[in-house]
Scaffold this active site. Structure first.
Site, PDB file in Angstrom:
ATOM      1  N   SER B  28      26.736  69.617  54.494  1.00  0.00           N
ATOM      2  CA  SER B  28      27.681  70.424  53.710  1.00  0.00           C
ATOM      3  C   SER B  28      27.004  71.683  53.168  1.00  0.00           C
ATOM      4  CB  SER B  28      28.237  69.597  52.555  1.00  0.00           C
ATOM      5  OG  SER B  28      27.193  69.247  51.662  1.00  0.00           O
ATOM      6  N   THR B 159      72.952  84.476  47.067  1.00  0.00           N
ATOM      7  CA  THR B 159      72.874  83.035  47.313  1.00  0.00           C
ATOM      8  C   THR B 159      73.150  82.864  48.801  1.00  0.00           C
ATOM      9  OG1 THR B 159      75.216  82.631  46.883  1.00  0.00           O
ATOM     10  CG2 THR B 159      73.723  82.350  45.020  1.00  0.00           C
ATOM     11  N   HIS B 160      72.552  81.868  49.414  1.00  0.00           N
ATOM     12  CA  HIS B 160      72.731  81.628  50.855  1.00  0.00           C
ATOM     13  C   HIS B 160      72.384  82.878  51.688  1.00  0.00           C
ATOM     14  CE1 HIS B 160      75.146  77.894  50.082  1.00  0.00           C
ATOM     15  NE2 HIS B 160      75.425  78.538  48.974  1.00  0.00           N
ATOM     16  N   SER B 281      53.097  99.941  64.261  1.00  0.00           N
ATOM     17  CA  SER B 281      52.983  99.262  65.545  1.00  0.00           C
ATOM     18  C   SER B 281      52.034 100.042  66.440  1.00  0.00           C
ATOM     19  CB  SER B 281      54.367  99.185  66.186  1.00  0.00           C
ATOM     20  OG  SER B 281      54.269  98.984  67.572  1.00  0.00           O
ATOM     21  N   LYS B 287      57.644 102.286  63.502  1.00  0.00           N
ATOM     22  CA  LYS B 287      57.569 101.062  62.715  1.00  0.00           C
ATOM     23  C   LYS B 287      56.755 101.170  61.430  1.00  0.00           C
ATOM     24  CE  LYS B 287      59.314  97.327  63.444  1.00  0.00           C
ATOM     25  NZ  LYS B 287      58.556  96.313  64.007  1.00  0.00           N
ATOM     26  N   ASN B 289      55.797  98.093  58.846  1.00  0.00           N
ATOM     27  CA  ASN B 289      55.972  96.654  58.693  1.00  0.00           C
ATOM     28  C   ASN B 289      55.330  96.132  57.408  1.00  0.00           C
ATOM     29  OD1 ASN B 289      57.217  96.477  61.262  1.00  0.00           O
ATOM     30  ND2 ASN B 289      55.205  96.453  62.234  1.00  0.00           N
ATOM     31  N   GLU B 294      53.742  89.441  54.792  1.00  0.00           N
ATOM     32  CA  GLU B 294      53.822  88.417  55.835  1.00  0.00           C
ATOM     33  C   GLU B 294      52.561  87.548  55.848  1.00  0.00           C
ATOM     34  OE1 GLU B 294      54.813  91.539  58.866  1.00  0.00           O
ATOM     35  OE2 GLU B 294      56.030  89.914  59.689  1.00  0.00           O
ATOM     36  N   TYR B 321      32.586  56.199  46.224  1.00  0.00           N
ATOM     37  CA  TYR B 321      32.283  57.354  47.056  1.00  0.00           C
ATOM     38  C   TYR B 321      32.273  56.986  48.542  1.00  0.00           C
ATOM     39  CZ  TYR B 321      30.293  61.604  48.864  1.00  0.00           C
ATOM     40  OH  TYR B 321      30.120  62.762  49.574  1.00  0.00           O
TER      41      TYR B 321
END
Lengths: 503, 503, 503, 503
Positions: B28, B159-160, B281, B287, B289, B294, B321
């Site tokens: 580790s 909503t929705h 892009s 573009k 973006n 994201e 452990y």
């Protein structure tokens, strides 16, 4: 197809009836059984408030309250016979059916299903949180008692699923008590965040009616109101955190079950589940299997999966309400019932567990589990550093294993052979000191440090834990009393408005 | 293969060196960079306590403390050059290499890697919890300021994923503030459970040395000690609950990013990310973006996955452990850094976000989003029940859509046509009342209920939230001050024991 | 901030440079090391095709191909020094830097990063799938050999973690072979779907250049092309299914490790991991822990978590490319390396595993594991139905346990005592038949049914499995040869176009 | 408590009845409804084989077969009235109850619940796989038809949830077809691995009876038998891989739903769900919400969660059968039904979807989505490299946006202003070429490359896909015919043995 909908909601914008299969697919009626009672209460509180604020005619209000009482008396199953999108639509429709639209049409004034359902979910969830807390307390109490009665039962303690050091079975059980107990604290913290009222948030921007959100919150036993209406109807972190807490609890239960299964397996036989909690084989006549613990362990995996589903479901949704959220409810109720049932079964398993003291002693004695103490004793007696002592004893164990010498037969001569290899000289230590160090009883009695297994240390821990449990029991009682008070107030208010005094 | 191990630990029981590939697979060291500093502190506190309790020679203790200071000065990278199982073995080996085994061999007296690593993890995690809390506070402050500056910016609320009602963009941002803020409370609750000392629990049953667990806990800034040694070394629920809380937080961030992506998409263009947080892009010249949002959204999915991994990993383990737990640490640190980085980026996105007020107004006006208010107005003006008003307006919208009539062109005549269908009669309501009801500004100003978007209501909420934030900032400052105090005490104690007064 | 970007991509629409922290947060450069070589190949094939189709000037094409050769020679690290969004931008920028924009500016003609990255991912993934398949084959071969050498080693077989029936250790190992082997078939099925070319799909609607998708697919060794461009750039199910298959494989490996840990634990000691794959304790001198198997088991949990993350990430995305997808790549590569490393370690663990035959025999003999055969024998000898025989033997075992009678001491008298209870009469069976039935060797030799542990049955299975393995080895060899052929063709084509014949 | 069990299984080793709550907790009876019919078949095939092999008396066999026929006629509900551990115990008990233990007691000869349940699961699962495949085929067919009818409907295609380039709606729908279609291939691959017989593996080591595994496999329609008995009863990868495949499918469906929700949202209104698949609001009269698509999306999240649960459940289990595995079945059936229901609903949504062509055209025209073609045209016409053209057009778009110039108003002058900035000179290109390049129709018609949206390309793709679908339909028909044949054979065999010819 294309037939006119019987739904009151669809008469305007969407007069066509929903496709039957689509209605079945999307309807939450079956799941809404969980919030049938909650929705009646919420509607009562809301209507009482509307009357109080003179937003709806008191006569219409009175009629609606009567109708709600009848719906409650008829029960959920009666309501669920018809097909509706959800319990909210079903109750409103039933009210209108009972008292006519002229009066019943007022029931949904100044609210939306969005705030209504969020309120119902919180009411039902707080009940579950209390019930789960109480079941957890039962399990904790049982564990504590069992630990107390096994406080002097010599047992092997494990690391890496290998016998590591001797301890007592009471000490082992108390470890599970401690781990599980933290979940009780968590549940109560979650409760505080759950017990906030979204009612009055409307669809997502409140309403232009002069409603009194504090009044409905009060009648429904909420501690406070949620003070942004978009958040109030669109957030479900209260569900996610309840489920996350269940999963933490389930993980601890699963580890306990893992130990019960391991400890009761043929290689160990340290414990045995009571016959009432075991199964046999349809073909192998000798089998006694720890099935209840296995099923409990598996249910805990399901709880992990439901949490994953819940996060996955919510993660991609913009604010505020989306119909996806309805599906979250299934996960919540299923998760709640699963953890509840599992707590109850595990409590029974622990309560009836048979502990095999002689086998545990045998396992300890057949292992080299006291050699840590031997190394420590060498440090103290002969003044060499721990790392050297650790090496010497390690070598001695290796030789003993190769020659098939039993653990309690390790002696001064063997130790000194190894010491000469490591240090170039024999150690200044007595045979008796070595004998003592290798004795499991000594091992335990010397571990008096806080957290250790020595009898007096453990007894102190038991008292502390009992006290802690008492405090939590009192706290939950207090919470329940407050809810009862609010409910009485709601009942009184409803009664008052149902039969308006003649002027 | 089969060469004699250079590891001090393996000289006794397992003198063969570990297979190189296996050592790489299990080591580790790379991940332990996170706890390098923590392990030095823990070792200093432990050694100081051992000297204080006269468990090890003060001279050896002083040498060890000097060596630790050098190791700190040389830094983690120097240490990580050699191959070790973990940072604990690496530090002990380095100490022995520096001051000789005769002195350095005392360093691990009365402790085990099991309690050592659990202590290190808690120290590092509490630092992360503080840092994450501070970053969250920054984001909250930025959201609050942005909300304040957009408190009168008319915006569609959804909503929705459909436009539902008008509100202000400040109201929308405050919803995110509220959701995110609950995570701050959660983080602080988790902090309290993390900040408990397992040190002194040894391998799993404490030790027979007369150690002082309260002293080391005090020097390391812990609030309390964990009082069952098996639980202390074998439980990792403190990690799981931290990660669960990150996931709750990540879910809220992901939903915010989802909205930023949706609101900035071509169909809405309500907001626009600053160029510095956008990409173009490689092929489509036009573009722009929302890449940062994201990626943030995707990182939140990774946090969900890490939580799942963590639960899956722990669920099947018996106490105490098991080496599996080491792998949990990777998940914890990765998760901690991911949420931290994401909070910082999202704060910047929000701080530099451009809000397109005219487009938001256009979207509101092109929708029928004020028709709830129209129905409510009909209820109030004409005294018919809400459900009937809802049906009438629903029908009117349906017709308007069919005929291509714009939302603000709905008028009394059209309403009454529908009313006659539903009620058999026209409504007692003025054209002006209808005009007013359909005006978005009226819609908002009438929503004065707590939690609503009306200016005065929202302003009150802003003040409340600012106050709440101040309290939390003060609380975190207090926590940090306590940790600094403990650290100063540790520094002083170490200094004292490093240069023992000449007798 | 606001400085003009050095990125070629951002010069037009977004001339401001990206925020440094945001660039670090979103850049995939570090992870793109995995596709550095793939991107060079893809770019070579694309440019060769552009020259061939006369879409770009052959001179510019030649220069670009030379530049790509240099970039390959300089290696990934050189490229990664500068900060770019990703490897694609980095390579294009480097090309332009090397040969000037006038020539280098042609490289990205008729393609987009969207189809470029999808192609690179598939090329790198198919390499991983081959490497993982080969490592799995190694493990299978080792398991088969080990099983063969333990084909007559009497061993307890378990259900419910309880000893169920005797078998041979070879039979047990073959079970793992079978389970693991199915994953090889799956990996090869996934390979076929991965090995399809998205190149030529452009941003998402292909291109108006007269490109030849079949040619690039051919040069890059793809079996076929993906025939919808939106799907080709927006779908990542090829990643998800590779990761799902890894998780199936990991689950089988985890179960194998679970058994290794259980079987090597003190209660069983049926097997022992070689010292080279074990660790000891820093404090308990006697400890030998199966750390490698524990870490492998934990890594399998991480693979589950990564799969969850991957599904969660993709689930909420509309078509086609979203930047979120970039984050999927990390999960894919991490997952691929984890399963690969784990397969290699587990192969070594199995290859060096010590099997303790005498202990296994002892465990069988101390259990009542042959009593199924006793019941079956009673059925056959005395003609009573199985269910009755099962009850009789079950009762007998219960009594034997209560009285502490050892398994092989069950005798006719005891059986008949129970028979009288159940049937009211003694059984028509000989003492010898009972002795035989209780003998583990008989138990095994009688299980000649396909799938059973009898020596001849098992030997037949070994031959079948060896044959199956050979077929798979041949299949993979064929796949690799095809890829090499394609690569040679690409090399030849590139060479041809790099040095255009002088006219 | 402690009352004597009525269970035939518990009469021997565990005569105490199971605790009622524990029995409820662990019983799988409710879930086993799914395998009621399968278990009858399996038992019939097994008993027929036992008779055939002369392992049990033919008379007893005949009686048992008659009893099974009656149980089938009475149906599952009758059986589920009593409380049993599972359907297997219930059926055996019912048989014994019907024909007496003397005859009925033979039914379980030479098998165990372990191989029995594994066989039942595979039989039921293969039915689901067929049904799911058929529903998927329906959805694919509907998508293909819808795509065909929208093959010339101009539509915006998206990347990063931003409008990227023009395409046709048919091209977009075909992308979903392609993604979904790969799952059909996967389902059929899984089918082959599911359709293997574990029957005859007994508890885990087969049996000493001379059973004929090939015969039962044949009667039950299996392709092959599983040839290691421990693997056969202990492995559940066939369940995990079915669920993993469902999750891959669900992810694709979820992405389709995500698009339907996005495309139907107010900012886009490109499509509209039929009223029959939409809901309105209880309060907002204008609302039309895509509820079915939202619920479908949420169900897909549940499928992810169930897969996680399944992996988590299995991962920690040693071989072979553990009771945990029973809980896996719930997840499998729930998952199977969820994906099935969802496929059916989504098919209906797509079939009735209204496409708004004029709005889609408007969105394309309002965007700068054809500028890629503009850059490509500049490359072709003026001979400058793509990267330069991309920069020039990018700059032009940026300016147009700043000045509010509409996309189709970009002209030569503006382009040349930018060209001078970038190249220092004007471009050699005509105004007409620019006009053409900016026309969406041209954009599409020029994309004739395989995979592109041009009409002829798309039409070719439609034909290919239709052909592919036909092949799959034929394949499934073949599989079903084989199962029917096997079933007829089983029916005939059972009939034969039920009424043994009088000798």
């Amino acid at each position: 197809m294309n037939s006119v909908s019987k739904s009151f909601l669809r008469r305007g914008r969407l007069p066509t009836e929903m496709d039957k299969q689509a209605l079945e697919y999307t309807s939450s009626i079956a799941v809404d059984k969980e919030i049938f009672e909650a929705d009646l209460k919420v509607t009562e509180a809301h209507v009482a408030m509307l009357i109080n604020q003179k937003i709806i005619p008191s006569e219409a209000g009175a009629k609606i309250l009567s109708a709600l009482a009848k719906i409650r008396a008829q029960g959920y199953n009666e309501l669920a016979k018809s097909s509706f999108e959800d319990i909210h639509e079903a109750i409103e429709s039933k009210v209108i059916e009972m008292v006519g639209e002229h009066q019943g049409g007022w029931v949904h004034t100044g609210r939306s299903r969005n705030d209504e359902v969020a309120t119902c979910l919180r009411i039902r969830l707080r009940e579950y949180l209390i019930e789960i807390s109480e079941s957890l307390i039962n399990l904790l109490q049982t564990l504590l008692e069992k630990a107390r009665s096994e406080k002097d039962a010599l047992a092997p303690a494990f690391t890496h699923t290998q016998i590591a050091q001797p301890t007592t079975f009471g000490h082992i059980l108390l470890a599970h008590f401690n781990a599980l107990a933290r979940n009780l604290t968590r549940l109560l913290e979650v409760y505080n965040r759950v017990n906030q009222s979204p009612l009055g948030s409307g669809a997502l921007t409140t309403t232009s009616y002069n409603i009194d959100r504090r009044l409905t919150a009060d009648l429904l036993g909420f501690n406070n109101i949620l003070d942004n209406s978009i958040d109030a109807v669109g957030s479900r972190d209260f569900i996610l955190e309840a489920m996350a807490t269940y999963t933490l609890l389930a993980t601890d239960i699963s580890r306990l079950c893992e130990e019960l299964i391991l400890f009761s397996s043929d290689g160990y036989r340290m414990v045995e589940l009571a016959d009432e909690y075991s199964s046999t084989s349809s073909i192998m006549p000798q089998k006694k299997n720890p099935d209840t613990a296995e099923v409990a362990r598996a249910r805990c995996a399901q709880i992990v999966g439901m949490l994953t589903a819940a996060f996955t479901l919510c993660k991609g949704l913009p604010f505020s309400y989306n119909r996806d959220l309805q599906e979250l409810n299934k996960l919540l109720w299923h998760s709640s019932r699963t953890i509840l049932d599992t707590l109850k079964i595990v409590e029974k398993i622990v309560a009836t567990l048979k502990v095999n003291r002689s086998r545990m002693r045998q396992l300890v004695e057949q292992s080299y589990s006291t050699t840590t103490e031997l190394a420590d004793t060498i440090v103290r007696e002969s003044g060499i550093p721990f790392r050297a002592a650790h090496t010497i004893v390690g070598l001695a164990v290796k030789k003993a294993l190769e020659k098939g010498i039993e653990p309690n037969k390790l002696n001064l001569k063997m130790i000194n052979t190894c010491s000469k290899k490591v240090l170039g000289r024999a150690l200044n230590i007595s045979e008796e000191a070595i004998r003592n160090a290798l004795d499991p009883a000594t091992f335990i009695s010397r571990r008096r440090v806080e957290g250790g297994p020595a009898l007096e240390t453990l007894s102190k821990a038991f008292s502390d834990k009992q006290l802690w449990l008492k405090e939590k029991i009192a706290l939950i009682k207090k919470v329940k009393t407050e809810l009862e008070k609010a409910d009485n107030k709601l009942r009184k208010t409803v009664a008052e408005y149902t039969t308006p005094t003649v002027s």
